[in-house]
Each structure stands twice: as structure tokens, then as C-alpha cells.
Motif scaffolding. Structure first.
Motif, PDB file in Angstrom:
ATOM      1  N   UNK A 237       0.714  -1.212  -0.056  1.00 33.34           N
ATOM      2  CA  UNK A 237      -0.174  -0.219   0.034  1.00 33.34           C
ATOM      3  C   UNK A 237       0.718   1.386  -0.040  1.00 33.34           C
ATOM      4  N   UNK A 238       2.270   1.162   0.323  1.00 35.57           N
ATOM      5  CA  UNK A 238       2.998   2.296   0.468  1.00 35.57           C
ATOM      6  C   UNK A 238       2.973   2.910  -1.018  1.00 35.57           C
ATOM      7  N   UNK A 239       2.777   1.970  -1.989  1.00 38.63           N
ATOM      8  CA  UNK A 239       2.883   2.155  -3.418  1.00 38.63           C
ATOM      9  C   UNK A 239       4.094   2.566  -3.928  1.00 38.63           C
ATOM     10  N   UNK A 240       5.361   2.024  -3.393  1.00 42.34           N
ATOM     11  CA  UNK A 240       6.580   2.520  -3.720  1.00 42.34           C
ATOM     12  C   UNK A 240       7.290   1.744  -4.982  1.00 42.34           C
ATOM     13  N   UNK A 241       6.615   0.334  -5.155  1.00 40.91           N
ATOM     14  CA  UNK A 241       6.990  -0.340  -6.076  1.00 40.91           C
ATOM     15  C   UNK A 241       5.839  -0.717  -6.923  1.00 40.91           C
ATOM     16  N   UNK A 242       5.837  -0.736  -8.227  1.00 42.71           N
ATOM     17  CA  UNK A 242       4.635  -1.071  -9.187  1.00 42.71           C
ATOM     18  C   UNK A 242       4.305  -2.698  -8.760  1.00 42.71           C
ATOM     19  N   UNK A 243       2.825  -2.680  -8.399  1.00 33.54           N
ATOM     20  CA  UNK A 243       2.296  -3.935  -8.077  1.00 33.54           C
ATOM     21  C   UNK A 243       2.753  -5.214  -8.970  1.00 33.54           C
ATOM     22  N   UNK A 244       2.857  -4.923  -9.944  1.00 32.12           N
ATOM     23  CA  UNK A 244       3.102  -5.870 -11.078  1.00 32.12           C
ATOM     24  C   UNK A 244       4.560  -6.439 -11.127  1.00 32.12           C
ATOM     25  N   UNK A 245       5.463  -5.645 -10.493  1.00 31.41           N
ATOM     26  CA  UNK A 245       7.075  -6.066 -10.389  1.00 31.41           C
ATOM     27  C   UNK A 245       7.591  -6.138  -8.907  1.00 31.41           C
ATOM     28  N   UNK A 246       6.628  -6.247  -7.906  1.00 27.18           N
ATOM     29  CA  UNK A 246       6.957  -6.445  -6.643  1.00 27.18           C
ATOM     30  C   UNK A 246       7.817  -7.806  -6.586  1.00 27.18           C
ATOM     31  N   UNK A 247       7.186  -8.937  -7.031  1.00 32.41           N
ATOM     32  CA  UNK A 247       7.889  -9.923  -6.983  1.00 32.41           C
ATOM     33  C   UNK A 247       9.014 -10.358  -7.435  1.00 32.41           C
TER      34      UNK A 247
END
Ligand SMILES: C[S@@+](CC[C@H](N)C(=O)[O-])C[C@H]1O[C@@H](n2cnc3c(N)ncnc32)[C@H](O)[C@@H]1O
Length: 276
Positions: A237-247
Motif C-alpha cells: 500500500x505504500x505504493x513504492x513499487x509497481x504491484x506487477x513488479x514487486x515479486x
């Protein structure tokens, strides 16, 4: 008519508005940073720039968990005083709880852009990693100069987030995450570190110095203490990393660490000047 919302300057601009678990997380981040050898190197540079002496009255504006204020209080001794000021009541309460009662520290709530002290109250003032979160940093610097006595020192420490660079992970992934990190809070001053010298000059300080301290991190766990974007504990939720790239991101960082190829750098600036 309602006032327009100020642009989001990041979580540290209004800690008291955060849910308790997020506050705990951020306070833990501050505590962890204080123990990091690279942050301690930055703080030694800032200590030398402030030149604290026994008997002085000093201000730490935006004191956070209060580690530096406590060290300064030990240095000024019982003839001196340190004011640990912060805009966050919760932060002040948590910092006070960590402070031995014999140290000459006063905890005060306030804003660095509107200091409630008469002119020339302090022998020296410092503010570390605060101005990046403040909507009007030049006003804050003028305030810090105003409350410093003539001949006293003003020392500012801040990050240049745009200096963050990484090796060991695919370049396109690093570029995408870095781009997001720099844009996650539009009102946040990512360039604050390198602008400190100019701001002190504009506030009419003399003998202005500016020292870049480039922090080096050779493993992901060490980097994560100072660079939240490397920290898997910072929630999506901090939004610092694009969701689709997090893993992909955390897998690539861990793999670089395992290969021994991980490298990250971040420059934090220490700038100081003398009140004329
Ligand atoms: C990133 S933390 C740094 C804390 C400490 N100086 C350190 O280096 O560990 C930023 C601190 O500035 C405080 N802060 C943010 N805006 C402020 C303001 N306008 N006036 C005073 N403190 C402020 C926050 O509450 C927080 O404690």
C-alpha cells in the motif's frame, strides 16, 4: 471555499495521521537507521559541522527518535540544554520514553517553518532528513537561522534521493522501480540534499560548507535499512513499487545478494553555515 490539499510529501510529513501499526513501522525504521554504520558516518560528519560544546543550548528540529539529541545532551552537559523539537506528538512521546531523565533535553512540539522561539535562542541548530518533507523548506531554513545566535552554527542533513543507484539487478527493472520511488509522493523534495548549500546561502549564512556523504550498501539487508524500496516489510500500500513488479523486484535483489553482486549507493548531504 475549502483549502486545496497540500501535495503529499510522504509519510513523515504527518506521522500523527497514520494508523498505529504504520507509526510503529516508521519509528522502527528511524531506530534501525540510527544503528546503521553509514548513517553513523553521516552523523559524524554533521557532528563535526555543528561543533557542539559543553554548556551550549542546541536545537534538533525534527528530532525523530531522538538519538542525536541524546548524544548532544550528553555533550553539552548539565550546564547546557538540548531542545528536541518535532511536529509529531507521538514521535516526541516515543522519543521521550527512550531518554534517561538525567539528560538535559526538553521535548517540544512545533513546526520547523514556524519556530516558537525568540530570535538568537540557540548556540547551534541542526535538522536531519526533515526539509525533504516540508512544503516550504526555504522558510524553514530562515527560521532555523533566526533562532541561532550570531556566530552560532546551523547544520542541515538531507538525502538526495535522485542519487540512488543500483547494480546487480536487471537495468530495466531497476529503472522502473526507481522511477516509481521518486514519484510516489509528489510534494516530496527528492533533490533536497544537494539544494541545502544554496538554501543556506540564500538565508545569508556565512562560511557555508556542503559535504556529500555517499553511503554504500553491499547487501540487500543493509540497503533495506536506509532505502525503503529495498525493504520487503514496507507494505504494497505504500505504493513504492509497481504491484506487477514487486515479486520480480525482491527476487532479483535477493538473487544479486546471493551472487555477491548486489551494490546500492545513496548520497546524503551535510551542509552548514554560521549565522552573521
Ligand atoms: C525522516 S524523520 C527524521 C528524524 C530524525 N531527524 C532522524 O534523522 O532520524 C523526519 C522527522 O521530521 C518530523 N517532521 C516532519 N515535518 C516537520 C515539521 N514541519 N516540523 C518539525 N518536524 C517535522 C517528522 O515527524 C519526523 O520525526
Amino acid at each position: 471555499m475549502t483549502e486545496p490539499e497540500p501535495p503529499d510529501a510522504g509519510a513523515f510529513s504527518d506521522i500523527d495521521a497514520l494508523p498505529e501499526p504504520v507509526f510503529e513501522l516508521l519509528f522502527g525504521v528511524l531506530r534501525g537507521m540510527a544503528e546503521h554504520p553509514e548513517i553513523q558516518r553521516v552523523r559524524r560528519t554533521a557532528w563535526d559541522a555543528l561543533q557542539p560544546m559543553p554548556g551550549q543550548r542546541l536545537l534538533d528540529a525534527g528530532a525523530g527518535a531522538g538519538e542525536v539529541a541524546r548524544a548532544l545532551a550528553a555533550a553539552v552537559g548539565e550546564q547546557g540544554e538540548v531542545v528536541a523539537m518535532d511536529s509529531s506528538a507521538r514521535t516526541l512521546q516515543a522519543a521521550r520514553a527512550l531518554t534517561p531523565p538525567e539528560l538535559p533535553i526538553r521535548f517540544v512540539q512545533g513546526s520547523v517553518t514556524d519556530l516558537e522561539f525568540p530570535a538568537e535562542t540557540f548556540d547551534g541548530v541542526r535538522s536531519e532528513r526533515v526539509l525533504q518533507h516540508v512544503p516550504d523548506p526555504d522558510r524553514a531554513v530562515r527560521e532555523l537561522a533566526r533562532v541561532t545566535r550570531r556566530g552560532g552554527r546551523v547544520c542541515l542533513v538531507d538525502t538526495d534521493w535522485e542519487s540512488a543507484a543500483l547494480d546487480g539487478v536487471p537495468a530495466n527493472l531497476a529503472t522502473a522501480v526507481r522511477e516509481r520511488m521518486l514519484n510516489v509522493a509528489p510534494g516530496h523534495h527528492n533533490d533536497m540534499g544537494r539544494t541545502l548549500r544554496r538554501r543556506l546561502l540564500r538565508a545569508s549564512l556565512d562560511d557555508v560548507t556542503a559535504t556529500p556523504v555517499t553511503c554504500l550498501f553491499l547487501d540487500p539487508a543493509s540497503a533495506a535499512v536506509v532505502l525503503p524500496v529495498m525493504d520487503p516489510a514496507i507494505p504494497p500500500e505504500a505504493g513504492m513499487i509497481p504491484d506487477d513488479l514487486r515479486e520480480q523486484w525482491f527476487t532479483a535483489i535477493a538473487a544479486a545478494g546471493e551472487r555477491g553482486e548486489f551494490l546500492a549507493v545513496l548520497t546524503i548531504w551535510v551542509a552548514a553555515g554560521v549565522r552573521r
